[in-house]
Design a protein around this motif. Structure first.
Motif, PDB file in Angstrom:
ATOM      1  N   THR A 139     -10.322  -0.041   1.293  1.00  0.00           N
ATOM      2  CA  THR A 139     -10.718   1.342   1.017  1.00  0.00           C
ATOM      3  C   THR A 139     -10.007   2.237   2.016  1.00  0.00           C
ATOM      4  O   THR A 139      -9.463   1.764   3.020  1.00  0.00           O
ATOM      5  CB  THR A 139     -12.231   1.533   1.144  1.00  0.00           C
ATOM      6  OG1 THR A 139     -12.631   1.180   2.475  1.00  0.00           O
ATOM      7  CG2 THR A 139     -12.985   0.673   0.145  1.00  0.00           C
ATOM      8  N   GLU A 168      -7.225 -12.738  -2.238  1.00  0.00           N
ATOM      9  CA  GLU A 168      -7.394 -11.442  -2.888  1.00  0.00           C
ATOM     10  C   GLU A 168      -8.163 -10.553  -1.918  1.00  0.00           C
ATOM     11  O   GLU A 168      -9.286 -10.862  -1.528  1.00  0.00           O
ATOM     12  CB  GLU A 168      -8.148 -11.579  -4.203  1.00  0.00           C
ATOM     13  CG  GLU A 168      -8.208 -10.284  -4.979  1.00  0.00           C
ATOM     14  CD  GLU A 168      -8.894 -10.456  -6.328  1.00  0.00           C
ATOM     15  OE1 GLU A 168      -8.384  -9.928  -7.318  1.00  0.00           O
ATOM     16  OE2 GLU A 168      -9.951 -11.125  -6.372  1.00  0.00           O
ATOM     17  N   ARG A 199       2.306   1.811  -3.482  1.00  0.00           N
ATOM     18  CA  ARG A 199       1.308   2.324  -4.415  1.00  0.00           C
ATOM     19  C   ARG A 199       1.069   3.818  -4.194  1.00  0.00           C
ATOM     20  O   ARG A 199       0.984   4.596  -5.149  1.00  0.00           O
ATOM     21  CB  ARG A 199      -0.013   1.575  -4.238  1.00  0.00           C
ATOM     22  CG  ARG A 199      -0.004   0.122  -4.683  1.00  0.00           C
ATOM     23  CD  ARG A 199      -1.403  -0.435  -4.545  1.00  0.00           C
ATOM     24  NE  ARG A 199      -1.470  -1.868  -4.788  1.00  0.00           N
ATOM     25  CZ  ARG A 199      -2.582  -2.588  -4.745  1.00  0.00           C
ATOM     26  NH1 ARG A 199      -3.731  -1.980  -4.432  1.00  0.00           N
ATOM     27  NH2 ARG A 199      -2.572  -3.874  -4.993  1.00  0.00           N
ATOM     28  N   ALA A 216      -7.606   1.217  -3.560  1.00  0.00           N
ATOM     29  CA  ALA A 216      -8.797   0.424  -3.905  1.00  0.00           C
ATOM     30  C   ALA A 216      -8.477  -0.772  -4.800  1.00  0.00           C
ATOM     31  O   ALA A 216      -9.268  -1.716  -4.874  1.00  0.00           O
ATOM     32  CB  ALA A 216      -9.824   1.330  -4.582  1.00  0.00           C
ATOM     33  N   ARG A 217      -7.335  -0.744  -5.508  1.00  0.00           N
ATOM     34  CA  ARG A 217      -7.005  -1.892  -6.349  1.00  0.00           C
ATOM     35  C   ARG A 217      -6.773  -3.100  -5.459  1.00  0.00           C
ATOM     36  O   ARG A 217      -6.212  -2.978  -4.350  1.00  0.00           O
ATOM     37  CB  ARG A 217      -5.758  -1.611  -7.184  1.00  0.00           C
ATOM     38  CG  ARG A 217      -5.944  -0.470  -8.189  1.00  0.00           C
ATOM     39  CD  ARG A 217      -4.849  -0.501  -9.258  1.00  0.00           C
ATOM     40  NE  ARG A 217      -3.514  -0.442  -8.708  1.00  0.00           N
ATOM     41  CZ  ARG A 217      -2.848   0.681  -8.465  1.00  0.00           C
ATOM     42  NH1 ARG A 217      -3.428   1.854  -8.734  1.00  0.00           N
ATOM     43  NH2 ARG A 217      -1.631   0.639  -7.967  1.00  0.00           N
ATOM     44  N   PRO A 218      -7.181  -4.308  -5.898  1.00  0.00           N
ATOM     45  CA  PRO A 218      -7.085  -5.501  -5.040  1.00  0.00           C
ATOM     46  C   PRO A 218      -5.622  -5.846  -4.713  1.00  0.00           C
ATOM     47  O   PRO A 218      -4.728  -5.657  -5.528  1.00  0.00           O
ATOM     48  CB  PRO A 218      -7.759  -6.589  -5.856  1.00  0.00           C
ATOM     49  CG  PRO A 218      -7.707  -6.113  -7.267  1.00  0.00           C
ATOM     50  CD  PRO A 218      -7.783  -4.630  -7.233  1.00  0.00           C
ATOM     51  N   ARG A 268      -6.457  10.200  -6.004  1.00  0.00           N
ATOM     52  CA  ARG A 268      -5.502   9.260  -6.594  1.00  0.00           C
ATOM     53  C   ARG A 268      -5.002   8.272  -5.535  1.00  0.00           C
ATOM     54  O   ARG A 268      -4.794   7.086  -5.833  1.00  0.00           O
ATOM     55  CB  ARG A 268      -4.323  10.030  -7.195  1.00  0.00           C
ATOM     56  CG  ARG A 268      -4.688  10.730  -8.510  1.00  0.00           C
ATOM     57  CD  ARG A 268      -3.609  11.696  -8.964  1.00  0.00           C
ATOM     58  NE  ARG A 268      -2.318  11.031  -9.131  1.00  0.00           N
ATOM     59  CZ  ARG A 268      -1.210  11.669  -9.515  1.00  0.00           C
ATOM     60  NH1 ARG A 268      -1.259  12.986  -9.746  1.00  0.00           N
ATOM     61  NH2 ARG A 268      -0.084  11.008  -9.666  1.00  0.00           N
ATOM     62  N   CYS A 285       0.836  -1.193   0.000  1.00  0.00           N
ATOM     63  CA  CYS A 285       0.000   0.000   0.000  1.00  0.00           C
ATOM     64  C   CYS A 285       0.881   1.257   0.000  1.00  0.00           C
ATOM     65  O   CYS A 285       0.598   2.226  -0.721  1.00  0.00           O
ATOM     66  CB  CYS A 285      -0.920  -0.021   1.224  1.00  0.00           C
ATOM     67  SG  CYS A 285      -2.078   1.357   1.293  1.00  0.00           S
ATOM     68  N   PHE A 340      -9.523  -6.663  -0.736  1.00  0.00           N
ATOM     69  CA  PHE A 340      -9.891  -5.328  -1.190  1.00  0.00           C
ATOM     70  C   PHE A 340      -9.877  -4.384   0.021  1.00  0.00           C
ATOM     71  O   PHE A 340     -10.236  -4.780   1.129  1.00  0.00           O
ATOM     72  CB  PHE A 340     -11.282  -5.332  -1.831  1.00  0.00           C
ATOM     73  CG  PHE A 340     -11.320  -6.100  -3.123  1.00  0.00           C
ATOM     74  CD1 PHE A 340     -11.125  -5.432  -4.319  1.00  0.00           C
ATOM     75  CD2 PHE A 340     -11.543  -7.477  -3.141  1.00  0.00           C
ATOM     76  CE1 PHE A 340     -11.159  -6.150  -5.508  1.00  0.00           C
ATOM     77  CE2 PHE A 340     -11.573  -8.176  -4.322  1.00  0.00           C
ATOM     78  CZ  PHE A 340     -11.387  -7.521  -5.519  1.00  0.00           C
ATOM     79  N   GLU A 352      -7.730   5.730  -5.033  1.00  0.00           N
ATOM     80  CA  GLU A 352      -7.779   4.784  -6.159  1.00  0.00           C
ATOM     81  C   GLU A 352      -6.646   3.769  -6.055  1.00  0.00           C
ATOM     82  O   GLU A 352      -6.843   2.571  -6.353  1.00  0.00           O
ATOM     83  CB  GLU A 352      -7.663   5.558  -7.475  1.00  0.00           C
ATOM     84  CG  GLU A 352      -8.888   6.421  -7.784  1.00  0.00           C
ATOM     85  CD  GLU A 352      -8.651   7.356  -8.960  1.00  0.00           C
ATOM     86  OE1 GLU A 352      -7.519   7.307  -9.514  1.00  0.00           O
ATOM     87  OE2 GLU A 352      -9.550   8.123  -9.303  1.00  0.00           O
ATOM     88  N   ALA A 353      -5.443   4.211  -5.618  1.00  0.00           N
ATOM     89  CA  ALA A 353      -4.320   3.288  -5.499  1.00  0.00           C
ATOM     90  C   ALA A 353      -4.610   2.232  -4.439  1.00  0.00           C
ATOM     91  O   ALA A 353      -4.254   1.057  -4.595  1.00  0.00           O
ATOM     92  CB  ALA A 353      -3.049   4.061  -5.136  1.00  0.00           C
TER      93      ALA A 353
END
Length: 1017
Positions: A710, A706, A653, A697-699, A691, A650, A708, A694-695
């Motif tokens: 937020t 996998e 990203r 939120a990607r799995p 942004r 994280c 997810f 969004e970074a």
């Protein structure tokens, strides 16, 4: 005239007879009388030649008769004067016989009068003295001085009326007298009057004092004597040398002169306390000289006492050990001697012996030093005290011989003697010849017990040997240099540290080892100024050019006279430590897991950014506070290892999503902060925050999982220039809290409304901190009713806050704040104590079976002393543990499962009942109900209140009751408001009920009134 003589002859004869009758023999009359009688004879002769022997007076007879009558008047007056003179002489003699001073009247050199005191002084009788010359009683060596003064007085020259000389007594002894001479009229004639006082004892005492003063003034140690007020009354030349103040400057002052006011008061307290308790004080004292330089003295203080044993002052002997103290590890053999100036002190004794060594006097303090009474040694030789060792006896005899051979000089030496009980005592002696009447008649001196010091000196010699071993065996480099820095000695560690041969080092200087000559100069300046340097960090260079980071400590080497000989120092290689510090410095400012800046570095950069805004650099900045939503679920379900992997990815990203100049930091746990500098406005900051979301939120792919995620984001803009770093972070945090309250996975920007809420929360927090001290909290009591009997079984304690300005503050407002600030811990302790005291009061009122339930927060629950505190409080109040209940929410058990288990078992062992509160509203309720040792479950009011209008709620309540009964757990239904609900719960087999149907939360007084009515439902 009826006489056979001629008238002139008759008058002449009558005159002579009257003169002799009234004035004494004619030969002793003054010249005027002789002149007058000759004139009478001449007149008579001339008359006789001119007329022959007439029967009557001749022509000159009337004149002669007139002179005769006048002479009769003079004779009468002279007779009266002679009578007065005789009376005066009588009075003089009576007075002279009563005075203590020897009184002499002499004319020329012959005595005319001597009183009884003169007889006593000279040993002669009065008649013997009247037959002697004045010079017969004056000592030959003083006759010339006395004669010259007498002649000068006769010449009318100014001469001191008093002077001192020695006289010779009849028995041959000499006595000193204080002689006063003057001229008087004695029996009508000029005479000399002399008075003499015997001052022999005074002169001998003066000579003794001069001898003691000689010892005092020649002592090498600084000696001072103070009165009871601590004021100096004696200060020897050594004290002038050690401290710098002259005798005139020091006398009348106190120890603050060289110690300063505060240090003097502290030392005085220690010294006088030791004198009262132990009779002496010995130790080291740090002082400041007149020139401002610091020094260290080894000081002994002993009391001075009068004949009655009362303390009248104190004697201090001070040895300057400054050089030894600074060198610390370097042994310095003492060449000074302690000199103590007071007979009668407890550690020093004064002695006098004759030339044969036989004691004539020993001061009373001998008893405390050697155990002997002085009288037992008088007349005995000093050898009786010495150990039989030939060297010891020889040293004492030689020291005594030196004193006898050099009158006026001090002889200092050390002797070993035996105490009366047999143990060895080492004495330090300072003695000088005792001279009387120009002849050496013995020795007088002081002796001091230095046995402890000798032991200390041996320890110091042993220490020196150990120091030499340490010098060579030390792992730190040690060196000794001359003043110019050239090496005198180096140890093996220094040879190995720098890679030189020992001979090569000794041929060079310490300056060759410095990488930067300026460092060398700064070192020399500091050690020249202060005399020592401690932990001087410097870079040195090995022979092969490799740098060494080192700590250098050094001090000045001095000779006994204070001359600087050079320096000695230690070099400690800290190269490895410096590398480790660099790594630690990076680690201190960066997060170990993600490598991102940590909170400390982020706050520092934020402070600089806020300062640029305050300076008006036209740079807009924003702070983002980001929190991963529900990250705890990942940790709990997949484990911390995969949780850490997710945090690292994280972070990578989010770094990729930001601009190059932005700062991303891990603030702690799953919280991140971002500093955006140089933004154009709020819109750009909003785009960057999106942004980041969004970074996130990607799995994330973690092994086969996998995941997810937020992120909730709070934003605070630094645009006004009046915000500091702490305020910006608080604002962003407040916006983040708002985002999470509004549903998470969103961005909220801090505004003034949030600020107002934050300020209100801050004020509430401040009031909360003082509320417990002010007694603003109280407990309200809501009854819990047994459905079997319909009567009150106990009460739940509910915390209430009566604010003096805000009124009643809702629990859901202040309890979360108390938990967040940690104030819930003392608040919870108070609630527990108040519950126990209430149970005690109910017992005293006759309600000994009532129970009390207290709610427990997560912070309290995980505390280490919860069970101990409850146990002590129950014991103090005399309440059984079975009457106390703790209510715990499911969230506490979920978030603190492991620590909770141990605390629950401890409480259960004590007999405390445990209850799960709000059952049915959390996660995994059934699993935790089975796992934890619970006694009671409380069905949440949200289910109970809908029972009569929602069948599903009634079924759920019924299911919980059945489950609890199967697990042998009792059930309490909260929120009972109607009789229909009460009847339904009784039908389901519920154990207890609680709600407004029975009563709201009551004060202690209202609860007591309700109990008095013994209600039943």
């Amino acid at each position: 005239m009826d006489t056979a003589l001629p008238s002139g002859l008759y008058l002449h004869d009558l005159l002579r007879r009257q003169v002799e009758e009234h004035l004494g023999p004619l030969a002793l009359l003054p010249d005027e009388w002789h002149s007058f009688l000759r004139a009478v004879d001449e007149a008579y002769r001339r008359a006789d030649e001119a007329r022959g022997p007439p029967p009557d007076a001749g022509p000159g007879e009337p004149d002669l008769l007139d002179r005769y009558h006048r002479l009769q008047i003079d004779v009468a007056e002279l007779d009266r004067a002679a009578g007065a003179l005789r009376e005066s002489d009588r009075q003089f003699r009576e007075l002279a016989e009563t005075v203590a001073a020897a009184t002499f009247v002499y004319q020329g050199t012959r005595f005319r009068y001597v009183n009884a005191a003169g007889e006593h002084l000279t040993g002669y009788t009065r008649d013997e003295l009247l037959g002697l010359s004045f010079w017969d009683i004056v000592a030959p060596e003083h006759r010339d001085m006395v004669r010259q003064r007498g002649l000068a007085r006769q010449r009318g020259e100014p001469v001191p009326p008093r002077y001192e000389f020695r006289i010779l007594r009849k028995d041959g002894q000499e006595r000193w007298v204080d002689f006063t001479a003057g001229m008087v009229r004695y029996q009508g004639e000029d005479a000399a009057l002399g008075t003499a006082f015997d001052i022999t004892d005074y002169k001998e005492a003066e000579a003794a004092l001069q001898r003691q003063a000689l010892v005092f003034d020649n002592l090498w140690d600084a000696v001072m004597i103070t009165d009871m007020d601590g004021r100096l009354v004696a200060w020897n030349p050594a004290a002038e040398r050690v401290y710098g103040w002259s005798r005139e400057e020091a006398l009348g002052r106190g120890a603050e002169l060289w110690l300063g006011r505060d240090a003097a008061a502290e030392v005085a307290l220690q010294v006088f306390d030791a004198l009262d308790r132990e009779g002496r004080w010995q130790g080291e004292i740090r002082f400041i000289r007149k020139d401002g330089t610091a020094g260290v003295s080894e000081t002994l203080v002993v009391p001075l006492r009068d004949a009655q044993g009362r303390r009248v002052g104190a004697l201090g002997v001070n040895r300057d050990v400054t050089d030894r103290a600074r060198a610390q590890e370097e042994l310095r053999r003492s060449e000074e001697r302690y000199r103590l100036m007071v007979a009668g002190s407890e550690q020093v004794f004064f002695y006098v012996h004759d030339t044969e060594g036989r004691f004539e006097y020993l001061s009373p303090s001998l008893a405390s030093v050697l155990g002997y009474e002085p009288a037992s040694l008088i007349g005995r030789p000093y050898h009786v005290l010495l150990t039989p060792d030939e060297g010891n006896v020889g040293e004492v005899d030689a020291g005594t011989a030196d004193a006898l051979a050099s009158p006026g000089a001090l002889s200092n030496y050390v002797a070993e003697v035996r105490h009366r009980d047999g143990h060895l005592v080492v004495l330090e002696l300072a003695e000088t010849a005792l001279v009387q009447n120009g002849a050496v008649r013995g020795v007088q001196g002081f002796a001091r017990d230095i046995t402890p010091r000798r032991a200390a000196e041996k320890a110091m010699r042993d220490s020196e040997a150990r120091y030499r071993r340490l010098f060579e065996e030390s792992r730190d480099a040690i060196y000794i240099t001359e003043v110019d820095g050239s090496f005198v000695a180096v140890n093996q560690a220094l040879v190995e540290m720098f890679g030189y041969e020992r001979e090569a080092l000794l041929a060079g200087s310490v300056g060759d080892l410095y990488a930067n000559p300026a460092d060398r100069q700064r070192f020399r300046d500091e050690i020249t100024r202060t005399g020592h340097v401690r932990d001087y960090e410097v870079r040195l260079v090995r022979r092969d050019g490799t740098p060494i980071d080192a700590l250098l400590s050094a001090s000045v080497r001095r000779a006994a006279d204070g001359t600087v000989l050079g320096y000695q120092g230690i070099i400690h290689d800290i190269s490895e430590r410096k590398r480790a510090e660099a790594q630690l410095a990076y680690g201190a400012l960066h997060d170990a897991l993600t490598g991102l800046p940590n909170r400390l570095l982020f706050v520092d950069r934020l402070e600089h950014a806020a300062e640029r805004v305050r300076r008006g650099d036209h740079v807009l900045s924003a702070v983002l506070f980001l929190d991963l939503d529900r990250f705890k679920v990942v940790n709990d379900s997949l484990g911390h290892g995969l949780g850490d992997r997710m945090l690292r990815e994280c972070a990578q990203r989010m770094e990729a999503a930001l601009r190059p100049g932005d700062t991303l930091a891990r603030f702690g746990g799953d919280e991140f902060t971002v500093l955006l500098e140089g933004i154009s406005g709020p819109l750009e900051a909003t785009h960057l925050a999106e942004r980041l979301q969004e970074a996130v939120a990607r799995p994330f792919v973690l092994d086969e999982h996998e995941v997810f995620a937020t992120a909730s984001v709070g934003m605070a803009l630094a645009t006004l220039g009046d915000e500091d770093a702490g305020e910006l972070l608080r604002n962003a945090d407040a916006a983040l809290s708002r985002a999470k309250v509004l549903g998470k996975n969103r961005l909220e920007v801090f505004d003034r409304a949030m600020h107002a809420q934050a300020m209100s929360r801050l004020r509430l927090e401040s009031d909360l901190r003082r509320a417990l001290e002010r007694g603003e909290f109280r407990l309200a009591w809501q009854p819990v009713v047994s459905l079997d009997t319909g009567r009150i079984d106990g009460f739940e304690a509910l915390l209430r806050w009566s604010h003096p300005d805000r009124g009643e503050v809702p629990p859901d407002t202040f309890i979360p704040l108390a938990e967040e600030t940690g104030l819930i811990v003392p608040l919870g302790m108070w609630a527990i104590e108040e519950c126990c005291r209430q149970l005690q009061r109910w017992t005293q009122a006759g309600y000994g079976r009532l129970t009390a339930a207290a709610n427990l927060s997560a912070i309290q629950f995980t505390g280490p002393d919860l069970a101990d505190h409850l146990s002590r409080t129950l014991d103090e109040c005399g309440v059984e543990a079975s009457r106390f209940k703790f209510e715990i929410t499911e969230s506490v058990l979920l978030e603190h499962a492991e620590p909770a288990l141990g605390t629950l078992h401890r409480l259960r062992e004590m007999g405390v009942a445990l209850c799960i509160d709000d059952f049915g509203t959390g996660y995994s309720s059934l699993g935790y109900l089975h796992r934890f040792p619970m006694d009671v479950v409380k069905i949440d009011r949200s289910f109970v209140s809908r029972m009569d209008r929602d069948a599903r709620s009634a079924q759920l309540v019924h299911a919980i009751v059945n489950l609890a009964r199967n697990l042998r757990v009792r059930v309490v239904a909260e929120g009972v408001e109607t009789r229909e609900q009460l009847a339904a719960l009784r039908g389901m087999g519920c154990d207890y009920a609680q709600g407004f149907l029975f009563a709201e939360a009551l004060s202690e007084e209202h609860a007591a009134r309700m109990l008095a009515t013994n209600p039943q439902w």
